[in-house]
Design a protein around this motif. Structure first.
Motif, PDB file in Angstrom:
ATOM      1  N   ASP A 164       2.056   8.369 -12.110  1.00 46.84           N
ATOM      2  CA  ASP A 164       0.873   8.062 -12.915  1.00 46.84           C
ATOM      3  C   ASP A 164       0.416   6.619 -12.713  1.00 46.84           C
ATOM      4  N   SER A 165       1.370   5.720 -12.483  1.00 43.35           N
ATOM      5  CA  SER A 165       1.017   4.323 -12.218  1.00 43.35           C
ATOM      6  C   SER A 165       0.303   4.194 -10.876  1.00 43.35           C
ATOM      7  N   ARG A 166       0.824   4.892  -9.858  1.00 37.06           N
ATOM      8  CA  ARG A 166       0.190   4.852  -8.539  1.00 37.06           C
ATOM      9  C   ARG A 166      -1.210   5.454  -8.602  1.00 37.06           C
ATOM     10  N   GLN A 167      -1.354   6.554  -9.330  1.00 35.45           N
ATOM     11  CA  GLN A 167      -2.652   7.206  -9.469  1.00 35.45           C
ATOM     12  C   GLN A 167      -3.659   6.275 -10.138  1.00 35.45           C
ATOM     13  N   TYR A 168      -3.220   5.507 -11.105  1.00 35.83           N
ATOM     14  CA  TYR A 168      -4.095   4.592 -11.829  1.00 35.83           C
ATOM     15  C   TYR A 168      -4.640   3.516 -10.890  1.00 35.83           C
ATOM     16  N   ILE A 169      -3.762   2.930 -10.077  1.00 37.16           N
ATOM     17  CA  ILE A 169      -4.216   1.905  -9.126  1.00 37.16           C
ATOM     18  C   ILE A 169      -5.181   2.505  -8.115  1.00 37.16           C
ATOM     19  N   ARG A 170      -4.845   3.676  -7.600  1.00 33.83           N
ATOM     20  CA  ARG A 170      -5.707   4.327  -6.611  1.00 33.83           C
ATOM     21  C   ARG A 170      -7.090   4.606  -7.195  1.00 33.83           C
ATOM     22  N   MET A 171      -7.120   5.066  -8.440  1.00 34.36           N
ATOM     23  CA  MET A 171      -8.394   5.365  -9.082  1.00 34.36           C
ATOM     24  C   MET A 171      -9.270   4.113  -9.150  1.00 34.36           C
ATOM     25  N   GLY A 200      -6.405  -1.361   2.046  1.00 33.73           N
ATOM     26  CA  GLY A 200      -6.692  -0.098   1.399  1.00 33.73           C
ATOM     27  C   GLY A 200      -6.281   1.105   2.204  1.00 33.73           C
ATOM     28  N   GLN A 201      -6.656   2.260   1.695  1.00 35.50           N
ATOM     29  CA  GLN A 201      -6.427   3.532   2.387  1.00 35.50           C
ATOM     30  C   GLN A 201      -7.766   4.106   2.809  1.00 35.50           C
ATOM     31  N   ILE A 202      -7.823   4.612   4.047  1.00 32.70           N
ATOM     32  CA  ILE A 202      -9.026   5.277   4.529  1.00 32.70           C
ATOM     33  C   ILE A 202      -8.637   6.642   5.080  1.00 32.70           C
ATOM     34  N   THR A 203      -9.629   7.500   5.269  1.00 33.99           N
ATOM     35  CA  THR A 203      -9.389   8.824   5.832  1.00 33.99           C
ATOM     36  C   THR A 203     -10.197   8.983   7.115  1.00 33.99           C
ATOM     37  N   VAL A 204      -9.517   9.377   8.188  1.00 29.70           N
ATOM     38  CA  VAL A 204     -10.150   9.629   9.486  1.00 29.70           C
ATOM     39  C   VAL A 204      -9.592  10.936  10.029  1.00 29.70           C
ATOM     40  N   ASN A 205     -10.479  11.922  10.259  1.00 24.99           N
ATOM     41  CA  ASN A 205     -10.058  13.228  10.769  1.00 24.99           C
ATOM     42  C   ASN A 205      -8.905  13.817   9.963  1.00 24.99           C
ATOM     43  N   LYS A 206      -9.059  13.768   8.652  1.00 24.74           N
ATOM     44  CA  LYS A 206      -8.106  14.351   7.703  1.00 24.74           C
ATOM     45  C   LYS A 206      -6.745  13.655   7.696  1.00 24.74           C
ATOM     46  N   HIS A 207      -6.631  12.516   8.360  1.00 28.57           N
ATOM     47  CA  HIS A 207      -5.414  11.715   8.283  1.00 28.57           C
ATOM     48  C   HIS A 207      -5.678  10.500   7.405  1.00 28.57           C
ATOM     49  N   ARG A 208      -4.705  10.190   6.572  1.00 27.75           N
ATOM     50  CA  ARG A 208      -4.805   9.010   5.716  1.00 27.75           C
ATOM     51  C   ARG A 208      -4.142   7.830   6.409  1.00 27.75           C
ATOM     52  N   TYR A 209      -4.873   6.732   6.482  1.00 31.87           N
ATOM     53  CA  TYR A 209      -4.359   5.525   7.112  1.00 31.87           C
ATOM     54  C   TYR A 209      -4.332   4.389   6.103  1.00 31.87           C
ATOM     55  N   LEU A 210      -3.216   3.683   6.063  1.00 32.48           N
ATOM     56  CA  LEU A 210      -3.130   2.449   5.294  1.00 32.48           C
ATOM     57  C   LEU A 210      -3.503   1.313   6.231  1.00 32.48           C
ATOM     58  N   LEU A 214       0.820  -1.212   0.000  1.00 35.67           N
ATOM     59  CA  LEU A 214       0.000   0.000   0.000  1.00 35.67           C
ATOM     60  C   LEU A 214       0.855   1.264   0.000  1.00 35.67           C
ATOM     61  N   ARG A 215       1.981   1.233   0.698  1.00 33.74           N
ATOM     62  CA  ARG A 215       2.890   2.381   0.659  1.00 33.74           C
ATOM     63  C   ARG A 215       3.407   2.605  -0.759  1.00 33.74           C
ATOM     64  N   ALA A 216       3.685   1.516  -1.465  1.00 27.47           N
ATOM     65  CA  ALA A 216       4.173   1.631  -2.839  1.00 27.47           C
ATOM     66  C   ALA A 216       3.123   2.253  -3.756  1.00 27.47           C
ATOM     67  N   VAL A 217       1.855   2.152  -3.365  1.00 25.83           N
ATOM     68  CA  VAL A 217       0.758   2.703  -4.168  1.00 25.83           C
ATOM     69  C   VAL A 217       0.338   4.093  -3.694  1.00 25.83           C
ATOM     70  N   PHE A 218       0.280   4.298  -2.377  1.00 24.34           N
ATOM     71  CA  PHE A 218      -0.320   5.521  -1.834  1.00 24.34           C
ATOM     72  C   PHE A 218       0.677   6.533  -1.272  1.00 24.34           C
ATOM     73  N   ASP A 219       1.925   6.147  -1.090  1.00 23.55           N
ATOM     74  CA  ASP A 219       2.896   7.088  -0.529  1.00 23.55           C
ATOM     75  C   ASP A 219       3.119   8.237  -1.503  1.00 23.55           C
ATOM     76  N   THR A 220       3.437   9.386  -0.957  1.00 23.12           N
ATOM     77  CA  THR A 220       3.589  10.585  -1.788  1.00 23.12           C
ATOM     78  C   THR A 220       5.024  11.102  -1.820  1.00 23.12           C
ATOM     79  N   VAL A 221       5.992  10.260  -1.476  1.00 29.65           N
ATOM     80  CA  VAL A 221       7.394  10.668  -1.552  1.00 29.65           C
ATOM     81  C   VAL A 221       7.745  10.951  -3.009  1.00 29.65           C
TER      82      VAL A 221
END
Length: 307
Positions: free
Chosen positions: A216-223, A265-275, A196-203
């Motif tokens: 662009d590859s990470r964005q495609y999977i996330r979409m 997956g990734q979820i959002t709780v109180n504006k924090h993203r959690y894997l 999930l870090r390989a897909v959702f991380d923003t480094v």
């Protein structure tokens, strides 16, 4: 927009889907023969899937654990569950793990890993995905189509190709399934967080720790993970407050009659993203397995977020 709100709609059971398809054929099953032979169990099927009684028998035979499979067989009633959570907007880079971080069958959550491998190979070749590859990817992630997964599994070179990609993605404890049995790939909750870090991380690319997948590859999977079928909107999304992207897996082992139920997956709780990755096996029904996974996801996220 990467995420959509979690729907509280109760997921359909395998039996519910069969009842809806009685107008197609009395022998309709949840998965096509190709999918069953590939995953070693029952998964969701494309809307037009139907099998004859003869094919049904072949599918049932394929659902048994193959000789030499690394997948463990557990005594009746011994349910296991492991949950891992990483605050992607926090300072730590290692997840908090609840339960023993041992290997489980992936079932269909491996489809995210398969797509990551396909994208890495396309990157290496300096080309975008072809139209057939995109069609397979869409069906595999959004509809959990098994035939599409088998086609891409073959394309990446099966377990060997998956494991080669995983070395670049940072996974260290995932072993590809034997032959075409991609659903019997073995993984850990901690390794799924690495995926999930390989897909959702923003480094940013070029920085230390930057993902092997291009932006662009990470964005495609996330979409694709935000656009799954409505009847699959369960699992780690139960712990979300405002948005999610996910992939689930479910597999009934005919050697025991018990269910593997997984969600990542990734979820959002109180504006924090959690894997979040929750893996389980040994449930006596799909419904019980889903309840187990969703409860584990909520508890694990609450322990990290405080909400």
């Amino acid at each position: 927009m990467l995420f959509r709100p979690f729907s509280p709609r109760r997921p359909e059971t395998a039996g519910g889907r069969r009842r809806k398809r009685t107008t197609v054929c009395a022998g309709v099953l949840l998965a096509s023969v190709t999918g069953l032979l590939s995953a070693g169990a029952l998964h969701s099927a494309p809307a037009d899937a139907a099998t004859s009684p003869a094919k049904t028998a072949a599918s049932s035979a394929g659902a048994h654990t193959p000789a030499g499979s690394p997948a463990p067989v557990h005594p009746q009633g011994r349910t296991r569950v492991t949950a891992a959570v990483l605050d992607l907007d926090g300072t730590g880079r290692e997840p908090t793990v609840h339960g023993a971080d041992t290997r489980y069958d992936t079932a269909s959550i491996v489809k995210v890993d398969i797509l990551a491998a396909v994208l890495l190979q396309a990157q290496d070749a300096g080309r975008p995905l072809t139209a057939p590859e995109r069609a397979h990817a869409d069906a595999m992630i959004r509809h959990s189509d098994n035939a599409a997964a088998t086609a891409l599994w073959r394309q990446i070179g099966g377990a060997r190709g998956l494991e080669a990609a995983n070395k670049r993605l940072g996974l260290t404890a995932t072993k590809g399934g034997p032959g075409l049995l991609w659903g019997l790939t073995q993984t850990t909750a901690r390794d799924q967080i690495r995926l999930l870090r390989a897909v959702f991380d923003t480094v940013p690319a070029g920085h230390a720790g930057a993902p092997a997948l291009r932006a662009d590859s990470r964005q495609y999977i996330r979409m694709l993970m935000t656009r799954i079928d409505k009847d699959q909107a369960w699992g780690v999304s139960a712990a979300a407050a405002s948005g999610w992207a996910l992939k689930n897996g479910w597999l009934q082992r005919t050697t025991t009659g018990l269910w593997d139920i997984n969600s990542i997956g990734q979820i959002t709780v109180n504006k924090h993203r959690y894997l979040v990755a929750v893996l389980s096996d040994g449930s006596t029904s799909m419904k019980d397995g889903i309840a187990l996974v969703q409860g584990a996801a909520r508890n694990a996220v609450r322990s990290v977020s405080g909400h």
